[in-house]
Structure formats: structure tokens, C-alpha cells
Design a protein around this motif. Structure first.
Motif, PDB file in Angstrom:
ATOM      1  N   PHE A  22     -11.627  -1.644   0.018  1.00 44.93           N
ATOM      2  CA  PHE A  22     -12.897  -2.149  -0.530  1.00 44.93           C
ATOM      3  C   PHE A  22     -13.811  -2.738   0.558  1.00 44.93           C
ATOM      4  CE2 PHE A  22      -9.692  -2.560  -3.953  1.00 44.93           C
ATOM      5  CZ  PHE A  22     -10.232  -1.642  -4.847  1.00 44.93           C
ATOM      6  N   ARG A  23     -13.706  -2.168   1.760  1.00 44.87           N
ATOM      7  CA  ARG A  23     -14.596  -2.553   2.853  1.00 44.87           C
ATOM      8  C   ARG A  23     -15.311  -1.304   3.364  1.00 44.87           C
ATOM      9  NH1 ARG A  23     -10.248  -6.052   3.316  1.00 44.87           N
ATOM     10  NH2 ARG A  23     -10.742  -8.235   3.765  1.00 44.87           N
ATOM     11  N   PRO A  24     -16.450  -0.941   2.748  1.00 46.03           N
ATOM     12  CA  PRO A  24     -17.169   0.275   3.153  1.00 46.03           C
ATOM     13  C   PRO A  24     -17.452   0.291   4.647  1.00 46.03           C
ATOM     14  CG  PRO A  24     -18.080  -0.610   1.116  1.00 46.03           C
ATOM     15  CD  PRO A  24     -17.108  -1.644   1.630  1.00 46.03           C
ATOM     16  N   SER A  25     -17.333   1.483   5.229  1.00 51.67           N
ATOM     17  CA  SER A  25     -17.523   1.634   6.675  1.00 51.67           C
ATOM     18  C   SER A  25     -18.332   2.902   6.940  1.00 51.67           C
ATOM     19  CB  SER A  25     -16.161   1.734   7.370  1.00 51.67           C
ATOM     20  OG  SER A  25     -16.296   2.154   8.707  1.00 51.67           O
ATOM     21  N   ARG A  26     -19.062   2.888   8.034  1.00 51.54           N
ATOM     22  CA  ARG A  26     -19.796   4.083   8.446  1.00 51.54           C
ATOM     23  C   ARG A  26     -18.881   5.112   9.097  1.00 51.54           C
ATOM     24  NH1 ARG A  26     -25.303   1.557  11.256  1.00 51.54           N
ATOM     25  NH2 ARG A  26     -26.119   0.518   9.376  1.00 51.54           N
ATOM     26  N   GLU A  27     -17.710   4.689   9.528  1.00 54.29           N
ATOM     27  CA  GLU A  27     -16.784   5.571  10.227  1.00 54.29           C
ATOM     28  C   GLU A  27     -15.923   6.405   9.284  1.00 54.29           C
ATOM     29  OE1 GLU A  27     -16.795   5.997  13.503  1.00 54.29           O
ATOM     30  OE2 GLU A  27     -18.476   4.587  13.603  1.00 54.29           O
ATOM     31  N   HIS A  28     -15.653   5.871   8.099  1.00 57.08           N
ATOM     32  CA  HIS A  28     -14.755   6.562   7.163  1.00 57.08           C
ATOM     33  C   HIS A  28     -15.091   6.133   5.745  1.00 57.08           C
ATOM     34  CE1 HIS A  28     -12.504   2.824   6.508  1.00 57.08           C
ATOM     35  NE2 HIS A  28     -12.639   2.623   7.807  1.00 57.08           N
ATOM     36  N   ARG A  29     -14.492   6.837   4.763  1.00 62.02           N
ATOM     37  CA  ARG A  29     -14.735   6.519   3.362  1.00 62.02           C
ATOM     38  C   ARG A  29     -13.524   5.881   2.683  1.00 62.02           C
ATOM     39  NH1 ARG A  29     -18.807   9.056   0.877  1.00 62.02           N
ATOM     40  NH2 ARG A  29     -18.458   7.367  -0.619  1.00 62.02           N
ATOM     41  N   LEU A  30     -12.497   5.551   3.456  1.00 57.67           N
ATOM     42  CA  LEU A  30     -11.304   4.943   2.866  1.00 57.67           C
ATOM     43  C   LEU A  30     -11.608   3.591   2.242  1.00 57.67           C
ATOM     44  CD1 LEU A  30      -8.660   5.763   5.634  1.00 57.67           C
ATOM     45  CD2 LEU A  30      -8.946   6.922   3.443  1.00 57.67           C
ATOM     46  N   GLY A  31     -12.607   2.904   2.766  1.00 55.33           N
ATOM     47  CA  GLY A  31     -12.944   1.584   2.255  1.00 55.33           C
ATOM     48  C   GLY A  31     -13.942   1.602   1.118  1.00 55.33           C
ATOM     49  N   SER A  32     -14.284   2.780   0.606  1.00 53.15           N
ATOM     50  CA  SER A  32     -15.258   2.855  -0.486  1.00 53.15           C
ATOM     51  C   SER A  32     -14.672   2.283  -1.770  1.00 53.15           C
ATOM     52  CB  SER A  32     -15.690   4.301  -0.711  1.00 53.15           C
ATOM     53  OG  SER A  32     -14.636   5.073  -1.241  1.00 53.15           O
ATOM     54  N   ILE A  33     -15.546   1.820  -2.642  1.00 52.36           N
ATOM     55  CA  ILE A  33     -15.106   1.244  -3.917  1.00 52.36           C
ATOM     56  C   ILE A  33     -14.381   2.304  -4.749  1.00 52.36           C
ATOM     57  CG2 ILE A  33     -15.854   0.100  -6.036  1.00 52.36           C
ATOM     58  CD1 ILE A  33     -16.228  -1.555  -3.464  1.00 52.36           C
ATOM     59  N   SER A  34     -14.926   3.521  -4.756  1.00 49.68           N
ATOM     60  CA  SER A  34     -14.328   4.587  -5.564  1.00 49.68           C
ATOM     61  C   SER A  34     -12.923   4.922  -5.093  1.00 49.68           C
ATOM     62  CB  SER A  34     -15.203   5.845  -5.512  1.00 49.68           C
ATOM     63  OG  SER A  34     -16.440   5.632  -6.149  1.00 49.68           O
TER      64      SER A  34
END
Length: 497
Positions: free
Chosen positions: A300-312
């Protein structure tokens, strides 16, 4: 003056209602995933893929795989791929059967294309075995891409070139395929596994492609670019039981994409008994427990490098990881509201199960269309995936009084008040009781009567509750610090040729 009894009652009702709402989280997450699947038709990686046939080194970890390794090598040599661009390295993990002799015979049959690498001290786990082979293939510049597979799987002829085309995009670090259950003599359990793979792979992983974050490279189908392999350290993680998932996360954390290719099909033999399934999935589930803690700063930590931290992506991950806890919380909430004599109990019960039923129908119908062959062969398992008892509970939610009053009335029967209370408590707690029933099925399966009773029991309680019970068992094993053993699933060579 404040009426504290009324306030306390209101607080308790609110808290219990929230507990019930927890049970809706995995249902809504599943619905969200499957609503994303049609989007894959327009949001995918194919626009950046191109014909690309690099030199591929294939590493096959093998311990006592004499029954299957020969056929696997033959099928690899028959892939639709340029001659001379494939090399197969079988890493023999101190096998005690005829694996060395079988591989050496194949090395003579395919000179310069098949190699036997022997580890004299084995039993350390798949990751150590893979690293032995990776060290060898990285010693020269011939290899441009590395395929990690299992000894028993069968790649369909066009599967590898369908995977390599994604590596034409330098932003892609790894590609995985669709592992399909491919046993010749399927039984009830392997048919459940087959449909589960439709849901979890060509269903959920398509949705993950849309989001741009993949949870896991299939252990039997991991294709890495050489650059990606070197960037993640030139080795596979050995500290976790989920080495394939660690590799998947590390690839994405370094800014490279991981792609699922649904049209690259790999056939695998899956467990035919609950005990074998439990052993296999417990290893996977414990690995996920370890990985969830390991990457706690990612969630749950959005990042510009990857999408693993996206809410979804976090919602998808934790709706599965915490599923047993969410189900138990839901049961506690429903039972608590009932005991408080709150009218809210029936309302939230109906809402929860109606949403679950609608999601169940939608996902099963869509999944059957994603893999029609599996849909046809596993139609009973698709219908009874949540279990016959859960379907009865769904009917109870849709039609209040049908089971308790109308059907008994047709036969001149009537439930007593005590029986109605017992029935209500049963349906309110079923999502938790089903996991207990699954645990019982595991122990029954190892007995002589279990051979005949377990299929009926699993159709009653469902396949999903078995997976939930295994996840709960993984919590217990990790909390107790149980030994991390890489138990090999026994294979018998029953994969379709």
C-alpha cells in the motif's frame, strides 16, 4: 442523561457489523479481479511484444525423477524453436534412482543440447539446486534467457516462443505461462485443481497484467532475461519457501515488468489426494507468510518504479492471505448480532451471501469461457467449488424461510424453535466451520474409508475451504517456527504426452 446500556449495545452492534463486513472483502476483491479480465483485451503487453528467439538455457531441477525426466527432455527438444538455440541442463540433486542414467542417455542422444549436472550433496531444497545450474550457465555468454521449469511438466510446442516474444521489450524482466493440470487419469481432486488454476492463473493473472503487477511466476514456468537474472543477484533466494515469488517481487522492485502469457500452456501433474495437496500448498502458503513480512514496507505504498505497492494489488494479495481471518471475523460478527437479538443479523447475512453468490456465478461462468476444455471436464467441480452446503446457504440468503419453513411444510414438518436457532447458528458460522470440515477431510483421506468418503465430503464442503484451511495451518506452522522443509510432491509420469 446518557443511557449507557443503549450506547454499549449500539457500539457492540456496530463493531460486530464491521466484523461481518470483513467477510465481504475477499468476495469484492474477487469480483474486482474478474471485472478487470475483459480489460485485458485492450490493456496488455502484446503491443510491445515481437518475434524474438534468443538462446535459452533451460534448468531442470531433478531429484529421483527417472519416471518423468526422459519424456520431459524429449518434449523440450521437440519445441518449435530454432535448432541450436536451446540447451537443457538437468541439475541432478543427488538422486538415488535412475535419474542420472536417463539424463546421460539423453545427453548422448542430443549432443551439445542436453547436459547432466550432478550435486553429490542434495536435499537442501529447490532453490539450492537451481543455483547450482545458474552458476554453471552464467560462466559463458551463450545464454541470453533462462527458463526454470520442473522435471515433470510438458511444454506445448509453441509455448516457449510465445513466452520469449515478450522479452523483445527490454523493460520486461520475466515471463510466466499458464500451468494447466494435465494428468491422464484425473480424479475429483485433480479436476478441482484444474479449475482452480483457471481461476488463479488465466483469470487472476490476466487481471494482474492489467494492473502491471504480478504476484508470482509459476515455479514450473519462469523465463528470465539474462540481464534481469544478473540484476537480481544471479541466484535464486534460498531463505524462503516461496523462492519463485521472491524472484517475482525482486524483478519488479528493480523496475522491470513481469508478464503472464495465457497462451503459453504447460501441462503438469497435480496431487490426486488431499494429503499430497496439503503438503504442496502448505509450503506455498508458508512461503507467502514469510514474504508478506519480508516486503512489509512495500504494501500500500504506491511507487513510480513498480506497481506492487498499489492499492489494488495490495487488496488482491491480502484478500487471499488473510482469507481465513476474514471468514472467522465474519462468523463472529453474525453470531454476535444474532445473540444480541439484532435485526441487523439477518440483513447483513443476506447481503453478504447474495454478493458472494452473484460473484460466484459470474466468476465460474467467465472462468469456464477462459478455458473451455477445462470448463467441460470440470463442470461439476466448477458448480461445487464453494461446496454444496455453501450453495444451500446462498439459497437461504436469497429466499428467507425456504429451507426452514416452506420445504418442511411440503412434507407436513415444522422446525422447533430450538432447531431453528441451531440452523441459524449453523448457517451464520458455516464459512468458519467449513475450514474445520476441510481439516477433517484431510485426516479422513488417509484412512481406508476415506478413499470412498472423501470425494463426497469435498463436494459437500467445497474445495475453497480446503485452501483456506491450509492457509490457516500456515499461520500456525510459522508461529510455531516449524522446520522449513522443501517437500517434493510425488510424481508418477501421468502427464498427457
Amino acid at each position: 442523561m446518557i443511557e449507557w446500556d443503549g450506547v454499549l449495545y449500539g457500539v457492540m452492534v456496530t463493531v460486530l457489523a464491521v466484523f461481518v463486513a470483513f467477510g465481504a472483502i475477499p468476495v469484492l476483491a474477487m469480483a474486482y479481479q474478474f471485472l478487470l479480465i475483459p480489460v485485458h483485451a485492450v490493456r496488455n503487453h502484446y503491443g510491445r511484444a515481437a518475434p524474438y528467439l534468443p538462446n535459452v538455457a533451460i534448468i531442470v531441477p531433478a531429484w529421483n525423477e527417472g519416471a518423468v525426466i526422459g519424456v520431459s527432455i524429449d518434449r523440450l527438444m521437440a519445441l518449435e524453436y530454432p535448432e541450436g538455440a536451446l540447451r537443457v541442463y538437468v541439475v541432478d540433486d543427488a538422486s538415488t534412482d535412475d535419474t542420472p542414467q536417463v539424463v546421460q542417455a539423453k545427453a548422448r542422444e542430443y549432443p551439445g543440447a542436453v547436459f547432466h549436472l550432478r550435486r553429490e550433496v542434495g536435499g537442501e531444497g529447490k532453490a539450492h539446486t537451481l543455483n547450482h545450474g545458474i552458476r554453471h550457465v552464467l560462466q559463458d555468454d551463450w545464454m541470453h534467457a533462462l527458463l526454470i521449469m520442473d522435471a515433470d511438466v510438458i511444454y506445448l510446442p509453441d509455448s516457449l516462443r510465445r513466452m520469449t516474444r515478450h522479452l523483445a521489450d527490454e523493460k520486461v524482466g520475466a515471463v510466466t505461462a499458464y500451468i494447466r493440470e494435465g494428468s491422464r487419469d484425473k480424479n475429483y481432486l485433480s479436476r478441482f485443481v484444474a479449475f482452480e488454476y483457471v481461476l488463479s492463473q488465466i483469470g487472476s493473472r490476466r487481471a494482474q497484467n492489467v494492473l502491471g503487477a504480478l504476484a508470482c511466476l509459476a515455479g514450473g514456468a519462469q523465463l528470465h532475461s539474462r540481464t534481469n537474472l544478473e540484476d537480481i543477484g544471479g541466484r535464486i533466494d534460498t531463505s524462503s519457501l516461496a523462492e519463485d515469488t521472491v524472484t517475482t517481487f525482486e524483478t519488479q522492485l528493480r523496475g522491470r515488468r513481469v508478464v503472464f502469457e495465457p497462451y503459453a500452456v504447460v501441462l503438469a501433474e497435480e496431487p490426486h489426494a488431499i494429503g499430497a495437496l496439503w503438503k504442496q500448498r502448505l509450503r506455498w502458503a508458508r512461503g507467502n507468510v514469510q514474504l508478506t513480512a519480508r516486503y512489509r514496507k512495500v504494501w500500500f505504498r504506491p511507487s513510480r518504479e513498480h506497481r506492487l505497492g498499489s492499492i489494488s494489488f495490495g487488496l488482491f494479495w491480502f484478500s487471499v492471505f488473510l482469507l481465513p481471518c476474514l471468514m472467522i471475523a465474519s462468523s463472529i460478527g453474525l453470531i454476535g448480532l444474532f445473540l444480541l437479538d439484532s435485526q441487523l443479523a439477518l440483513t447483513v447475512f443476506r447481503a453478504l451471501w447474495i454478493v458472494a453468490a452473484c460473484t460466484y456465478v459470474y466468476t465460474m461462468l467467465l472462468a469456464a469461457q477462459l478455458d473451455p476444455a477445462t470448463g467441460r471436464s470440470s463442470w461439476r467441480e466448477a458448480i461445487l467449488f464453494p461446496g454444496a452446503i455453501s450453495i444451500v446457504v446462498m439459497i437461504t440468503a436469497f429466499f428467507p424461510g425456504l429451507i426452514e419453513e416452506r420445504i418442511p411444510a411440503l412434507f407436513g414438518l415444522q422446525f422447533t424453535d430450538e432447531a431453528l436457532v441451531a440452523w441459524t447458528l449453523f448457517v451464520y458460522s458455516w464459512v468458519s466451520l467449513s475450514m474445520l470440515a476441510a481439516w477433517g477431510a484431510k485426516h479422513l483421506d488417509s484412512t481406508r474409508p476415506g478413499r470412498w468418503l472423501c470425494p463426497l465430503l469435498v463436494y459437500l464442503i467445497g474445495y475453497g475451504p480446503i485452501l483456506c484451511a491450509i492457509t490457516f495451518d500456515s499461520y500456525v506452522k510459522e508461529a510455531r517456527g516449524a522446520a522449513m522443509v522443501w517437500d517434493k510432491t510425488e510424481k508418477t509420469g501421468r502427464v498427457l504426452g
